[in-house]
Design an enzyme around this catalytic site. Sequence first.
Site, PDB file in Angstrom:
ATOM      1  N   GLU A  12       0.826  -1.212   0.000  1.00  0.00           N
ATOM      2  CA  GLU A  12       0.000   0.000   0.000  1.00  0.00           C
ATOM      3  C   GLU A  12       0.860   1.261   0.000  1.00  0.00           C
ATOM      4  O   GLU A  12       0.514   2.264  -0.624  1.00  0.00           O
ATOM      5  CB  GLU A  12      -0.934   0.011   1.216  1.00  0.00           C
ATOM      6  CG  GLU A  12      -1.984  -1.084   1.195  1.00  0.00           C
ATOM      7  CD  GLU A  12      -3.007  -0.884   0.097  1.00  0.00           C
ATOM      8  OE1 GLU A  12      -4.117  -0.423   0.388  1.00  0.00           O
ATOM      9  OE2 GLU A  12      -2.676  -1.202  -1.073  1.00  0.00           O
ATOM     10  N   THR A  15      -6.213   7.530  -5.330  1.00  0.00           N
ATOM     11  CA  THR A  15      -6.136   7.410  -3.875  1.00  0.00           C
ATOM     12  C   THR A  15      -5.228   8.462  -3.256  1.00  0.00           C
ATOM     13  O   THR A  15      -5.565   9.087  -2.247  1.00  0.00           O
ATOM     14  CB  THR A  15      -5.631   5.999  -3.494  1.00  0.00           C
ATOM     15  OG1 THR A  15      -6.530   5.036  -4.035  1.00  0.00           O
ATOM     16  CG2 THR A  15      -5.570   5.836  -1.982  1.00  0.00           C
TER      17      THR A  15
END
Length: 308
Positions: A130, A183
């Site tokens: 991530e 994101t």
Amino acid sequence: MKKIKCYAPATVANVVCGYDVLGFAIDNPGDEVVVSFNNNNKTVITKIEGDQGKLPLDAEKNVVGHVVNLFLEKINSNQGIDIELYKKMPLNSGLGSSAASSVGALVAVNELFDNPLSRHELLPLAMEGERLASGNAHADNVAPSLLGGLVLIRSYDPLDVVKLPVEMDLHVVSVHPHVDVPTGEARKIIRQQVPLKKAVEQWGNVAGLVAGFCTNDTDLIGRSMKDVIIEPIRSMLIPYFAEMKQTALNHKAIGFGISGSGPSVFALCKNKDEAEKIAIELHKLLSAQNISCESLVTKINNEGAVIL
């Protein structure tokens, strides 16, 4: 040659009020990752399908290669690994696309080596995927994809993750409007300081949401699925968010919100019939505004990533 294939499910991060600390897995969509040994003493991504050519084949620049290398470093191995990635979900959708890839790669390669690490030991490695994907090692997508069900990240330092009971037969409507909300950009617009009054209100909602799931109280879950800090800002990036939310609530959704950083949105529903009706109504609403979308009705996935 021994090959291991893993399916890792998509996820709904935050669950409205639990920014970076709550998330649940859903049955579909998800990614598939296939791993096998090679004789090159290095990690090689041999194939990627379903990404429209957008993802790098360079193992260090792709989350699947990156986390596999971290795994090999963790177990002190210089074994070469071939990786095939089959993207079964859209990129930058808010459904945990990068998380599913990272988790799928880690669970598969762990199985290939006869599981030297537990799922909880794989979690920090998945979080590093991530970090590569979005610049932040958050766990609210990777933890539920790895462990299944509804997951609470009680603490990041030290890492303390709790899988919460989900015994209700709830259905989830997931709608992915075809608009772009990266994101990283969605994280940048969030305010770093919030008034104490709003923080207290948010704490109450997070606690209420957890209590609602633990006591099978859908009314409490619905009252608690309110975000006074993140959603008012992020929702501005999603066209017709307010209209979609009102439509879902008008058709008996328990609650409605942004899935992760968006643009996907989700509605939590008591049964399949209500979920399917909401999916149709949201699709009609967006179509009337000339916004194409994908919608599906699924359920909370309690297993997490599985070897196929």
